[in-house]
Write a protein that holds these residues in place. Structure first.
Motif, PDB file in Angstrom:
ATOM      1  N   GLU A   1      43.973  79.493 -54.271  1.00 32.01           N
ATOM      2  CA  GLU A   1      43.204  80.362 -53.382  1.00 32.01           C
ATOM      3  C   GLU A   1      44.016  81.531 -52.849  1.00 32.01           C
ATOM      4  OE1 GLU A   1      41.289  76.280 -52.898  1.00 32.01           O
ATOM      5  OE2 GLU A   1      43.279  77.092 -53.174  1.00 32.01           O
TER       6      GLU A   1
ATOM      7  N   TRP B   1      45.295  86.619 -42.683  1.00 32.66           N
ATOM      8  CA  TRP B   1      44.125  86.356 -43.509  1.00 32.66           C
ATOM      9  C   TRP B   1      43.060  85.621 -42.716  1.00 32.66           C
ATOM     10  CZ3 TRP B   1      46.969  84.307 -48.496  1.00 32.66           C
ATOM     11  CH2 TRP B   1      47.497  85.407 -49.192  1.00 32.66           C
TER      12      TRP B   1
ATOM     13  N   ALA C   1      39.371  83.144 -42.917  1.00 38.38           N
ATOM     14  CA  ALA C   1      38.615  82.196 -43.729  1.00 38.38           C
ATOM     15  C   ALA C   1      37.417  81.709 -42.926  1.00 38.38           C
ATOM     16  CB  ALA C   1      39.487  81.016 -44.154  1.00 38.38           C
ATOM     17  N   HIS C   2      36.396  81.214 -43.640  1.00 38.52           N
ATOM     18  CA  HIS C   2      35.145  80.809 -43.000  1.00 38.52           C
ATOM     19  C   HIS C   2      34.751  79.406 -43.452  1.00 38.52           C
ATOM     20  CE1 HIS C   2      34.393  85.025 -41.740  1.00 38.52           C
ATOM     21  NE2 HIS C   2      34.976  85.323 -42.892  1.00 38.52           N
TER      22      HIS C   2
ATOM     23  N   THR D   1      36.212  79.206 -47.196  1.00 37.17           N
ATOM     24  CA  THR D   1      36.192  80.376 -48.070  1.00 37.17           C
ATOM     25  C   THR D   1      37.130  81.429 -47.485  1.00 37.17           C
ATOM     26  OG1 THR D   1      33.900  79.966 -48.712  1.00 37.17           O
ATOM     27  CG2 THR D   1      34.784  82.177 -49.099  1.00 37.17           C
TER      28      THR D   1
ATOM     29  N   ASP E   1      38.746  85.099 -47.208  1.00 37.59           N
ATOM     30  CA  ASP E   1      38.373  86.491 -47.433  1.00 37.59           C
ATOM     31  C   ASP E   1      39.646  87.327 -47.492  1.00 37.59           C
ATOM     32  OD1 ASP E   1      36.956  88.762 -47.760  1.00 37.59           O
ATOM     33  OD2 ASP E   1      35.874  88.662 -45.858  1.00 37.59           O
TER      34      ASP E   1
ATOM     35  N   ALA F   1      40.481  89.780 -49.245  1.00 33.64           N
ATOM     36  CA  ALA F   1      40.312  91.227 -49.383  1.00 33.64           C
ATOM     37  C   ALA F   1      40.338  91.938 -48.032  1.00 33.64           C
ATOM     38  CB  ALA F   1      39.002  91.528 -50.102  1.00 33.64           C
ATOM     39  N   LYS F   2      40.060  91.196 -46.960  1.00 29.71           N
ATOM     40  CA  LYS F   2      40.037  91.799 -45.629  1.00 29.71           C
ATOM     41  C   LYS F   2      41.314  91.536 -44.848  1.00 29.71           C
ATOM     42  CE  LYS F   2      35.007  91.782 -45.190  1.00 29.71           C
ATOM     43  NZ  LYS F   2      33.843  91.312 -44.400  1.00 29.71           N
TER      44      LYS F   2
ATOM     45  N   ALA G   1      34.030  89.928 -39.273  1.00 26.54           N
ATOM     46  CA  ALA G   1      33.726  90.680 -40.498  1.00 26.54           C
ATOM     47  C   ALA G   1      34.535  91.972 -40.524  1.00 26.54           C
ATOM     48  CB  ALA G   1      32.231  90.984 -40.576  1.00 26.54           C
TER      49      ALA G   1
END
Length: 270
Positions: free
Chosen positions: A168, A201, A203-204, A214, A216, A218-219, A261
């Protein structure tokens, strides 16, 4: 506190009676012959639900240096503290021993275990996360693990890897220092430190199944130590994030009004 010291002495005595190394207890400090001690950050919560409401839980490291990194071939581990008398006394459990309040280790040996998030969810489940690496690997190969308790911290699940260093999160990343919050509808947000790239980083997940996350990536944004997130008490979707900056090595904060977000600009404290 005197009660904590007395309980620590009792714990040490019980370990010695079972043939384990006897640490030296000085004040509230515990050191054994290998230099292990309570080190690093300590997460603490007061349970609000169930039969153990009011119980205090603390999660920290038993390690040879403040970062929890293996020194001279000796492994660090995690300790869970339990207090049912408002902190006057504590029972500390070792995850590498089979005791009643065990935080079970993963089904392999690991030589670094960095205590991180500790949270009671709206479901009553208590979740903890910790970073570890397989025996013999470097700290760049740390995985992010999760364990949970459904009985007020009496027993804990086997740990589950929720993010591996080589899938991941990319190859050879040192991931550590996670923080978790829950929104009113059960959505979970995690902030985690990628020490290799000096990034934060996100994650959700959900309170219904906090073993699946999950990421994220990229953010991700530049940041370094100990990312900590809290829900804005005046906005159910607002998130404050605090962390140590890079460059600069100072405490900074960002704000999100959309559950992570997007985040606004970095601010320093004046």
């Amino acid at each position: 506190a005197d009660g904590e010291l007395a309980d620590t002495r009792a714990y040490v005595a019980s370990q010695a009676a079972e043939g384990r190394d006897l640490p030296e207890v000085e004040g509230n400090d515990v050191d054994d012959d290998d230099g292990r001690d309570f080190r690093g950050a300590c997460g603490m919560i007061c349970l609000q639900q169930g039969a153990h409401a009011g119980r205090l839980l603390a999660f920290t490291n038993w390690a040879t240096d403040i970062s929890g990194v293996e020194v001279a071939g000796f492994a660090s581990t995690n300790l869970l503290g339990v207090s049912d008398d408002n902190g006057a006394s504590w029972i500390w459990s070792n995850p590498q021993e089979n005791d009643p309040k065990n935080v079970y280790s993963a089904p392999w040996d690991y030589t670094v275990a960095n205590a991180e998030a500790l949270i009671e969810l709206s479901t009553g489940r208590i979740v903890m996360t910790f970073a570890s690496k397989d025996n013999g690997q470097t700290s760049d190969n740390q995985d992010l693990n999760l364990s949970y308790s459904d009985d007020g911290g009496e027993t804990w699940s086997d740990s589950v890897i929720i993010a591996t260093h080589d899938v991941e999160l990319g190859l050879n990343k040192r991931i550590t220092e996670s923080s978790i919050i829950e929104f009113a509808d059960g959505e979970l947000l995690m902030a985690v430190r990628n020490d290799t790239d000096k990034e934060i980083w996100l994650a959700h997940s959900t309170a219904a199944d906090p073993t699946y996350w999950t990421f994220d990536v990229a953010k991700a944004f530049d940041g370094w130590g100990r990312p900590t997130i809290i829900v804005d008490p005046n906005d159910p979707d607002g998130v404050f994030m605090f962390y140590r900056s890079d460059p600069g090595n100072v405490t900074v904060w960002r704000y999100s009004d959309d559950r992570g977000a997007t985040f606004g600009a970095e601010h320093t404290f004046s």
